[in-house]
Design an enzyme around this catalytic site. Structure first.
Site, PDB file in Angstrom:
ATOM      1  N   SER A 144       0.934  -1.197  -0.011  1.00  0.00           N
ATOM      2  CA  SER A 144      -0.020   0.044  -0.189  1.00  0.00           C
ATOM      3  C   SER A 144       1.035   1.239   0.145  1.00  0.00           C
ATOM      4  O   SER A 144       1.941   1.316   0.354  1.00  0.00           O
ATOM      5  CB  SER A 144      -0.971  -0.038   1.188  1.00  0.00           C
ATOM      6  OG  SER A 144      -1.436   1.093   1.716  1.00  0.00           O
ATOM      7  N   TYR A 157      -2.966  -0.510   9.972  1.00  0.00           N
ATOM      8  CA  TYR A 157      -2.651  -0.906   8.551  1.00  0.00           C
ATOM      9  C   TYR A 157      -1.488  -0.470   8.183  1.00  0.00           C
ATOM     10  O   TYR A 157      -0.793  -1.473   7.249  1.00  0.00           O
ATOM     11  CB  TYR A 157      -3.944  -0.182   8.029  1.00  0.00           C
ATOM     12  CG  TYR A 157      -4.073  -0.564   6.216  1.00  0.00           C
ATOM     13  CD1 TYR A 157      -3.680   0.390   5.628  1.00  0.00           C
ATOM     14  CD2 TYR A 157      -4.782  -1.503   6.063  1.00  0.00           C
ATOM     15  CE1 TYR A 157      -3.710   0.168   4.109  1.00  0.00           C
ATOM     16  CE2 TYR A 157      -5.015  -1.750   4.572  1.00  0.00           C
ATOM     17  CZ  TYR A 157      -4.446  -1.113   3.695  1.00  0.00           C
ATOM     18  OH  TYR A 157      -4.585  -1.246   2.500  1.00  0.00           O
TER      19      TYR A 157
HETATM   20  C1  GCO Z   1      -6.977   4.858   4.040  1.00  0.00           C
HETATM   21  C2  GCO Z   1      -7.148   4.026   2.789  1.00  0.00           C
HETATM   22  C3  GCO Z   1      -5.864   3.584   2.286  1.00  0.00           C
HETATM   23  C4  GCO Z   1      -6.253   2.818   0.954  1.00  0.00           C
HETATM   24  C5  GCO Z   1      -4.794   2.240   0.393  1.00  0.00           C
HETATM   25  C6  GCO Z   1      -3.681   3.225   0.031  1.00  0.00           C
HETATM   26  O1  GCO Z   1      -7.805   4.872   4.963  1.00  0.00           O
HETATM   27  O2  GCO Z   1      -5.959   5.615   3.923  1.00  0.00           O
HETATM   28  O3  GCO Z   1      -8.153   3.038   3.225  1.00  0.00           O
HETATM   29  O4  GCO Z   1      -5.337   2.881   3.357  1.00  0.00           O
HETATM   30  O5  GCO Z   1      -7.047   1.757   1.215  1.00  0.00           O
HETATM   31  O6  GCO Z   1      -4.478   1.409   1.147  1.00  0.00           O
HETATM   32  O7  GCO Z   1      -2.653   2.670  -0.400  1.00  0.00           O
END
Ligand code: GCO
Length: 261
Positions: A144, A157
């Site tokens: 990501s 994440y």
């Molecule tokens: C967020 C988004 C990101 C995208 C993606 C970016 O909440 O910032 O969901 O996480 O999904 O992963 O690369």
């Protein structure tokens, strides 16, 4: 075009029932690959298999949780018995929980790490064994732009996707000698169900992303297919441990004032 031809290859895409996973799987199928998709929701799997089959793609589906190493091992063995070897593994399945770090329940943080980082490790270890034996394989980890940058509310994440970037480099280090290329794709901001809550017209984040992305748009899932085919094909046989960002240029710039064109 033989460099990009995937005929005779079997590609397993985790989370291939919808969104980015489905778009990348379709790209691999158009290049000739046989698809094996995994998911955890029966209704989504049924819909996805119906879609793929309506397009004439060779496809099989298996329901299991990539964080459950016992279920994953049993399923990989079953796939081997029913279909044969896996030549391409796309670790795409992932979740996000948007909560500020100071109040995020530990269980939520742990679940994101489990699905987005431990799951790809489990799948890579299982499929890597047959790739090492065969002295050939392609592993593509869906990272990501949060593998590089943080933002409020995505600490779990970003930690998982940052870890997945380094797992990609470490597996590449250990397995390149076996002719296994391990690389990653780092999507920028894409129009998916995951980003729906922050993408609706008029949402401040939507305006922010359009202004912050040089291409001035959200990515479409099909924008990822070409990079997936490249990393799954002979064209990338000497590419190891690289993360290719498909992000409309967002990581190339500090951005611009909202009143600048
Ligand atoms: C967020 C988004 C990101 C995208 C993606 C970016 O909440 O910032 O969901 O996480 O999904 O992963 O690369």
């Amino acid at each position: 075009m033989t460099l990009f031809n995937l005929k005779g290859k079997r590609a397993l895409i985790t989370g291939g029932t919808h969104g980015l996973g489905l778009a990348m799987a379709e790209g691999l199928a158009i290049a000739g690959a046989e698809l094996v998709i995994t998911g955890t929701t029966p209704s989504k799997m049924d819909d996805a298999l119906a879609y793929y089959k309506s397009k004439g793609y060779a496809v099989s589906g298996y329901l299991f949780d990539v964080t459950d190493e016992i279920a994953a091992a049993k399923t990989i063995e079953l796939i081997g018995q029913e279909l044969g070897d896996i030549h391409i593994l796309v670790n795409n399945a992932g979740i996000i929980k948007r909560e500020l770090a100071i109040t995020m329940p530990i269980a939520d943080f742990r679940q994101v790490i489990d699905v987005d980082l431990v799951g790809p490790f489990i799948m890579s270890q299982l499929v890597g064994k047959q790739m090492i034996a065969r002295k050939e394989g392609k592993i593509i980890n869906i990272c990501s732009m949060m593998s590089e940058l943080g933002r409020n509310s995505v600490s779990a994440y970003a930690a998982a996707k940052g870890g997945l970037k380094m797992l990609t480099r470490n597996l590449a280090t250990e397995w390149a000698k076996h002719n296994i290329q391990v690389n990653g794709i780092g999507p920028g901001y894409f129009a998916t169900t995951q980003t729906e809550p922050i993408r609706v017209d008029g949402h401040p984040f939507n305006d922010f992303i359009i202004n912050r992305t040089p291409a001035a748009r959200w990515g479409n899932p099909e924008d990822l297919a070409g990079t997936a085919v490249f990393l799954a094909s002979k064209a990338s046989d000497f590419v190891n441990g690289q993360i290719i960002y498909v992000d409309g240029g967002i990581l190339a710039t500090i951005g611009k004032p909202s009143n600048e064109d």
